[in-house]
Design an enzyme around this catalytic site. Structure first.
Site, PDB file in Angstrom:
ATOM      1  N   TRP A  40       1.035  -1.235  -0.028  1.00  0.00           N
ATOM      2  CA  TRP A  40       0.156   0.257  -0.321  1.00  0.00           C
ATOM      3  C   TRP A  40       1.427   1.066  -0.010  1.00  0.00           C
ATOM      4  O   TRP A  40       0.681   2.390  -0.948  1.00  0.00           O
ATOM      5  CB  TRP A  40      -0.836  -0.552   1.296  1.00  0.00           C
ATOM      6  CG  TRP A  40      -2.519  -1.074   1.045  1.00  0.00           C
ATOM      7  CD1 TRP A  40      -2.517  -1.546   1.874  1.00  0.00           C
ATOM      8  CD2 TRP A  40      -2.917  -1.573   0.005  1.00  0.00           C
ATOM      9  NE1 TRP A  40      -2.752  -2.636   2.076  1.00  0.00           N
ATOM     10  CE2 TRP A  40      -3.538  -2.070   0.571  1.00  0.00           C
ATOM     11  CE3 TRP A  40      -3.140  -0.512  -1.395  1.00  0.00           C
ATOM     12  CZ2 TRP A  40      -4.485  -3.561  -0.008  1.00  0.00           C
ATOM     13  CZ3 TRP A  40      -4.202  -1.764  -2.149  1.00  0.00           C
ATOM     14  CH2 TRP A  40      -4.774  -2.904  -1.591  1.00  0.00           C
ATOM     15  N   ASP A 112      -2.185   7.053   6.150  1.00  0.00           N
ATOM     16  CA  ASP A 112      -2.995   5.924   5.357  1.00  0.00           C
ATOM     17  C   ASP A 112      -2.628   4.831   6.642  1.00  0.00           C
ATOM     18  O   ASP A 112      -2.540   3.906   7.043  1.00  0.00           O
ATOM     19  CB  ASP A 112      -1.697   4.898   4.358  1.00  0.00           C
ATOM     20  CG  ASP A 112      -3.158   3.840   3.774  1.00  0.00           C
ATOM     21  OD1 ASP A 112      -4.504   4.030   4.629  1.00  0.00           O
ATOM     22  OD2 ASP A 112      -2.772   3.320   2.774  1.00  0.00           O
ATOM     23  N   LYS A 136     -12.410  -1.191   7.133  1.00  0.00           N
ATOM     24  CA  LYS A 136     -12.017  -2.564   8.486  1.00  0.00           C
ATOM     25  C   LYS A 136     -11.719  -1.787   9.318  1.00  0.00           C
ATOM     26  O   LYS A 136     -12.247  -2.518  10.335  1.00  0.00           O
ATOM     27  CB  LYS A 136      -9.877  -2.258   7.759  1.00  0.00           C
ATOM     28  CG  LYS A 136      -9.913  -3.471   6.574  1.00  0.00           C
ATOM     29  CD  LYS A 136      -9.285  -2.619   5.473  1.00  0.00           C
ATOM     30  CE  LYS A 136      -8.378  -3.494   4.144  1.00  0.00           C
ATOM     31  NZ  LYS A 136      -8.021  -2.814   3.261  1.00  0.00           N
TER      32      LYS A 136
HETATM   33  C1  LIG Z   1      -7.019  -1.868   2.423  1.00  0.00           C
HETATM   34  C2  LIG Z   1      -6.394  -0.594   1.946  1.00  0.00           C
HETATM   35  C3  LIG Z   1      -5.845   0.165   1.704  1.00  0.00           C
HETATM   36  C4  LIG Z   1      -6.592  -0.134   0.298  1.00  0.00           C
HETATM   37  O1  LIG Z   1      -7.814  -0.016   0.714  1.00  0.00           O
HETATM   38  P1  LIG Z   1      -9.021   0.311  -0.535  1.00  0.00           P
HETATM   39  O2  LIG Z   1      -9.674   1.731  -0.360  1.00  0.00           O
HETATM   40  O3  LIG Z   1      -9.424  -0.933  -1.615  1.00  0.00           O
HETATM   41  O4  LIG Z   1      -8.311   1.339  -1.699  1.00  0.00           O
HETATM   42  C5  LIG Z   1      -5.025   1.308   1.060  1.00  0.00           C
HETATM   43  N1  LIG Z   1      -4.135   0.923   2.133  1.00  0.00           N
HETATM   44  C6  LIG Z   1      -4.341  -0.482   3.884  1.00  0.00           C
HETATM   45  C7  LIG Z   1      -3.228   0.165   4.445  1.00  0.00           C
HETATM   46  C8  LIG Z   1      -4.750  -0.882   3.362  1.00  0.00           C
HETATM   47  O5  LIG Z   1      -5.282  -1.367   4.413  1.00  0.00           O
END
Ligand SMILES: *Cc1c(COP(=O)(O)O)cnc(C)c1O
Length: 298
Positions: A40, A112, A136
């Site tokens: 990511w 993030d 999540k």
């Molecule tokens: C799941 C995840 C993503 C991807 O998210 P999307 O909404 O599918 O773009 C990005 N960063 C982290 C840390 C994640 O766990």
């Protein structure tokens, strides 16, 4: 959250922010620093390169392509004039997490937190921006929470398409486009539930205990379970481990499914087993897995 920051509820996913961050904050000549700690984090960097200048402040990728840890602060090579340092707070695929966030001085820190938001207390004032796709820990997919310092909104580019500007969403209280009402409403229920059970401090206490029990069960059988994440980078959200052979992994997964546990298969790029113990996985759920780990190891 201090008054210096604003909350935006935007559409899309975390990946939308991978693009919006450099689009808004990489003004001509500016450089974005990126710490690469997993897929990511790297995907965010790859987007920045398309838009402007990005610099790798650290890269913990190993020779076999995996990531086992986050960098120490002393390993970060920061550009003192960088527009920001971007980090991925919890590396979902590998089971690593920043236990402490780096001190970036005057450079805004952007994190993030898609896979660990609201899992532990965070000092928001230390961040230029925190963002999290909801799916999540916060609710259904489709909505992304963006916590952003107001001066960064003011500093952001105005010569990009309107829909991508943080400033337009801030000015319109996130109603510039029609919001993903269902996802936002569900997130509100999740937040109300979080408050009802004691807020972040209660959630954090449970999360730490969940992770402690799982790691203890795995660490008790080092001859059988191999944990790829470095101990000081271990995630409280995603616990990753390998059994001696891939056949053992398969037998473990089959037995876990027989016991009603789903989704324990490791990410396809990492293999092994991954227990994602996000906020709403209970201590009882974790105990069921601990029991399986203990029996299987024996
Ligand atoms: C799941 C995840 C993503 C991807 O998210 P999307 O909404 O599918 O773009 C990005 N960063 C982290 C840390 C994640 O766990």
């Amino acid at each position: 959250m201090p008054d210096t920051h604003d909350i935006l509820l935007l559409q899309g996913g975390a990946r939308t922010q991978f693009a919006m961050i450099p689009l808004n904050l990489l003004t001509p000549g500016a450089v974005g620093d990126y710490a690469l700690t997993g897929v990511w984090a790297r995907a965010a960097y790859d987007e920045a390169v398309l838009v402007g200048k990005a610099h790798i402040a650290a890269d913990t990728r190993e020779a076999d392509g995996s990531y086992r840890r986050v960098p120490r602060s002393s390993e970060l090579v920061l550009d003192p004039a960088a527009a920001y340092l971007h980090i991925c707070s919890n590396n979902t695929v590998y089971g690593t997490q920043w236990a402490e966030y780096p001190d970036t001085g005057d450079v805004p820190l952007i994190a993030d937190m898609t896979s660990d938001i609201m899992s532990r207390a965070v000092d928001v004032s230390r961040f230029g921006m925190i963002y999290a796709a909801a799916q999540k820990n916060l609710g259904p997919s489709g909505v992304v929470a963006v916590i952003i310092r107001k001066d960064l909104i003011e500093r952001s580019r105005q010569d990009i398409p309107t829909i991508w500007r943080y400033s337009i969403h801030a000015k319109n209280a996130s109603l510039y486009y029609t919001p993903t009402t269902f996802a936002v409403a569900m997130m509100r229920h999740v937040l109300e539930h979080a408050v009802a059970i004691g807020g972040i401090s209660a959630i954090e206490t449970t999360n730490r205990e969940k992770a402690r029990r799982l790691y203890a069960a795995l660490d008790a059988r080092p001859e059988y379970y191999r944990l790829p994440a470095a101990v000081d980078s271990r995630s409280l959200m995603n616990v990753t481990f390998f059994l001696p052979t891939t056949d053992d992994d398969k037998r473990f997964l089959a037995e876990s499914e027989r016991r009603g546990m789903v989704g324990l298969k490791g990410h396809r790029t990492a293999g092994g087993i991954r227990a994602s113990i996000y906020n709403w996985v209970s201590l009882a759920d974790v105990d069921a897995l601990v029991e399986l780990i203990t029996e299987f190891g024996r």
